[in-house]
Design an enzyme around this catalytic site. Structure first.
Site, PDB file in Angstrom:
ATOM      1  N   SER A  98       0.831  -1.195   0.000  1.00 47.77           N
ATOM      2  CA  SER A  98       0.000   0.000   0.000  1.00 47.77           C
ATOM      3  C   SER A  98       0.876   1.260   0.000  1.00 47.77           C
ATOM      4  CB  SER A  98      -0.954  -0.059   1.204  1.00 47.77           C
ATOM      5  OG  SER A  98      -1.935   0.926   1.140  1.00 47.77           O
ATOM      6  N   HIS A 123      -2.431  -1.324  -4.380  1.00 48.05           N
ATOM      7  CA  HIS A 123      -3.890  -1.402  -4.516  1.00 48.05           C
ATOM      8  C   HIS A 123      -4.474   0.006  -4.454  1.00 48.05           C
ATOM      9  CE1 HIS A 123      -4.567  -1.831   0.162  1.00 48.05           C
ATOM     10  NE2 HIS A 123      -3.911  -0.740  -0.153  1.00 48.05           N
TER      11      HIS A 123
END
EC number: 3.4.21.92
Length: 200
Positions: A98, A123
């Site tokens: 992330s 993501h």
């Protein structure tokens, strides 16, 4: 309770004790470990600015082992990395997921590394909000704006085009170090410190 090892050094004035992270900071090494949140981000930003003030020409090394965290906290670190004068090399050990992967990609071009068994994950941002319909709509617009901004940052640092970045960030996308290199998040997979020295 987290135990932090202490390092004792002999100086001309006697012994001096440092916690391990303060000692590594003297070597211009900053650690990003665990979730990225506001307090941790403030400490990292302060270290970056301090090291720039100490020597604006000398490289800073950032070691990353993080599952990600709060987007705004991560972006404060990202912006500071871009703002300061010293080159910032990044090294993933363990995981950079992330926001951790965004910081990994944000290192100086040619100086972004990962160890062989590192895991990198990208993501789209997630968010949950409850409340009145109007407030939910405001927060939905905000998260879409953040998603667009993060996509632009990955495009800038990976060299991939926007549709490819968007497609790859639609769901949790886990990568081994070699795949992260192919995608453009890192420049080299290294096994030994000598590998970094040879590539510079």
């Amino acid at each position: 309770m987290t135990l932090v090892p202490m390092v004792v050094e002999q100086t001309s004035r006697g012994e001096r004790a440092y916690d391990i992270y303060s000692r590594l900071l003297k070597e211009r090494i900053i650690f990003i470990t665990g979730p990225i949140e506001d307090q941790m981000a403030s400490l990292v930003v302060a270290q970056l600015v301090f090291l720039e003030a100490e020597n604006p020409e000398k490289e800073i090394c950032m070691y990353i082992n993080s599952p990600g965290g709060v987007v705004t906290a991560g972006l404060s670190i990202y912006d500071t990395m871009q703002y300061i004068k010293p080159k910032v090399s990044t090294l993933c050990l363990g995981q950079a997921a992330s926001m951790g992967s965004l910081l990994l990609a944000a290192g100086e071009p040619g100086m972004r590394y990962a160890l062989p068994n590192s895991r990198i994950m990208i993501h789209q941002p997630s968010g949950g909000f409850q409340g009145q319909a109007t407030d939910i709509e405001i927060h939905a617009k905000e998260i879409l704006d953040i998603k667009s901004r993060l996509n632009d940052i990955y495009v800038k640092h990976t060299g991939r085009d926007l549709p490819e970045v968007v497609a790859n960030m639609e769901r949790d996308n886990f990568m081994r170090a070699e795949k992260a290199k192919d995608f453009g998040i890192i420049d080299k997979v290294i096994e030994k410190r000598l590998d970094i020295e040879e590539s510079n």
